[in-house]
Design a protein around this motif. Sequence first.
Motif, PDB file in Angstrom:
ATOM      1  N   ALA A   1      31.308  93.919  62.574  1.00  9.38           N
ATOM      2  CA  ALA A   1      30.812  92.579  62.253  1.00  9.38           C
ATOM      3  C   ALA A   1      29.889  92.596  61.047  1.00  9.38           C
ATOM      4  N   ARG A   2      29.079  93.661  60.921  1.00 10.89           N
ATOM      5  CA  ARG A   2      28.179  93.756  59.765  1.00 10.89           C
ATOM      6  C   ARG A   2      28.954  93.815  58.465  1.00 10.89           C
ATOM      7  N   ARG A   3      30.219  94.206  58.538  1.00 14.73           N
ATOM      8  CA  ARG A   3      31.037  94.353  57.330  1.00 14.73           C
ATOM      9  C   ARG A   3      32.147  93.317  57.264  1.00 14.73           C
ATOM     10  N   GLY A   4      31.988  92.242  58.026  1.00 15.66           N
ATOM     11  CA  GLY A   4      32.889  91.104  57.904  1.00 15.66           C
ATOM     12  C   GLY A   4      34.205  91.240  58.630  1.00 15.66           C
ATOM     13  N   LEU A   5      34.283  92.087  59.654  1.00 15.85           N
ATOM     14  CA  LEU A   5      35.525  92.293  60.386  1.00 15.85           C
ATOM     15  C   LEU A   5      35.350  91.956  61.861  1.00 15.85           C
ATOM     16  N   ASN A   6      36.413  91.475  62.468  1.00 17.80           N
ATOM     17  CA  ASN A   6      36.439  91.246  63.907  1.00 17.80           C
ATOM     18  C   ASN A   6      36.636  92.580  64.635  1.00 17.80           C
ATOM     19  N   PRO A   7      36.429  92.606  65.965  1.00 13.04           N
ATOM     20  CA  PRO A   7      36.601  93.865  66.707  1.00 13.04           C
ATOM     21  C   PRO A   7      37.982  94.494  66.589  1.00 13.04           C
ATOM     22  N   ASP A   8      39.012  93.675  66.277  1.00  5.73           N
ATOM     23  CA  ASP A   8      40.359  94.245  66.119  1.00  5.73           C
ATOM     24  C   ASP A   8      40.637  94.685  64.682  1.00  5.73           C
ATOM     25  N   GLY A   9      39.647  94.585  63.792  1.00  6.29           N
ATOM     26  CA  GLY A   9      39.814  94.999  62.409  1.00  6.29           C
ATOM     27  C   GLY A   9      40.251  93.892  61.473  1.00  6.29           C
ATOM     28  N   SER A  10      40.559  92.725  62.001  1.00  6.83           N
ATOM     29  CA  SER A  10      40.944  91.605  61.147  1.00  6.83           C
ATOM     30  C   SER A  10      39.710  91.008  60.478  1.00  6.83           C
ATOM     31  N   PRO A  11      39.887  90.381  59.286  1.00  5.55           N
ATOM     32  CA  PRO A  11      38.744  89.741  58.634  1.00  5.55           C
ATOM     33  C   PRO A  11      38.159  88.639  59.509  1.00  5.55           C
ATOM     34  N   ALA A  12      36.833  88.596  59.590  1.00  5.07           N
ATOM     35  CA  ALA A  12      36.183  87.530  60.346  1.00  5.07           C
ATOM     36  C   ALA A  12      36.431  86.196  59.656  1.00  5.07           C
ATOM     37  N   ARG A  13      36.259  85.132  60.364  1.00  8.04           N
ATOM     38  CA  ARG A  13      36.525  83.804  59.816  1.00  8.04           C
ATOM     39  C   ARG A  13      35.686  83.578  58.552  1.00  8.04           C
ATOM     40  N   GLY A  14      36.367  83.121  57.500  1.00  6.07           N
ATOM     41  CA  GLY A  14      35.667  82.883  56.237  1.00  6.07           C
ATOM     42  C   GLY A  14      35.576  84.104  55.363  1.00  6.07           C
TER      43      GLY A  14
END
Length: 426
Positions: free
Chosen positions: A374-387
């Motif tokens: 999360a600190r690097r902009g990724l969701n737990p599955d490795g996908s980009p976080a929203r936005g």
Amino acid sequence: MRIHVLADSDTRWKWGAGLATGFCPQGEVHAHMLRGRSTPTARQMAEVGITPASITETTLPEFVTSPEVADADVIVLGTVGGATQAALHGLAHAFRDYPQRPVLVTGYVGVVYEKVTDGLLLRAGADIVLANSPYDTRRFRGIYEPLGIPGGSVVQTALPFLEQRPYDMNRAGAEHPYTVCFAVQPSVPEDRKSRTYLLRRAIQHARLRPGRDVLIKLRSRPGEQTTHIEAYHYQDLAEQMSEPMPPNLHFVYGNMSDTLDRTDLMITVSSTAALESMHRGMPTGILSDLGVREAHGNHYFVGSGCVTSWDDVDQGEAPLAHEAWKRDQGILADDPYGELRSRIDVLLRAPALPPITPYYTRANASGYMPTLLARRGLNPDGSPARGEGATGGSGSARRTSRRVMRSAYQFGVQRVAPKLQRWGDV
């Protein structure tokens, strides 16, 4: 061969680019600079001396979803451990449905003397984890194999900036004064008192030995940052001293190899510049003045025969590293890229590469991985976080906002924080 290098500082770009041109001299190297505190400046990039085919400043989500990266043959991850682990998760998600994917390579920029297990597990999951010496190869495999990580992923190589420029012991003469180079480090030691002490000893040596040139080799200019924050820049400390500098003492910047070309004795606390000078067969001193301590990294050089002090250097000591120690540390590698070149060739010719499997998962590190990603902009599955990355929504306004915030952050870290620290010491 298309090689894409992700780097988060000038030193890691130097390592990644040097590695790429080492194992594939005719390769097409692309630079991706991870946006953050230590994103290198144009001057720092130029100082490395390797011109990439393209340069992109990026976030991690942008990198792992980039079409250019997907088209790479090899990806070199020259980042800190946490960013490397996040990149592995992001790339695992990005390539989950690809029949082919790039070969992933990572490793260490210099001497590995602290957080060895921590750093290695954060790099586990790459196809190739580089060890810079026989000594490191044994250590790395000894950590991986009991945890079920394939020891074969560890490939022995050498630091890419160890150039074949042997030192001439008879070089010093009338046209070339004997030159002592003190290679400084941004954060070793960290405190003002210790850094001032080392500076004063270099100045004292220049006064005691007026026939010598004394160089203080600086990593970055005041206000710039490299891998580590430099709170007390040596040039700033020198300007705050009341006495004038001796005429034979000089502050120098630029490529370390160029500085070594004019050096006869390298002095440092624990800089990887010591490995460069040892590789050339140059006298090298590892300073014990502030103690031989794990916190300073000079404990790594205990067996080298080069641990010394400014007092001994003042009296003329010029240690040479033991040959057996140099060989075990990878400083005398005959063909440093042979094994790596062969491994990459085998992987590129394989019908398909296995899925990317980082060591840490939501199953074995549920209290660690989601926060790290999360600190690097990724969701737990490795996908980009929203936005973030390819799934981002508000386009140029969002990118502009990020650039403004990054600039403000860098200004605070690089300019304001060091001054506040110095004022606190007054």
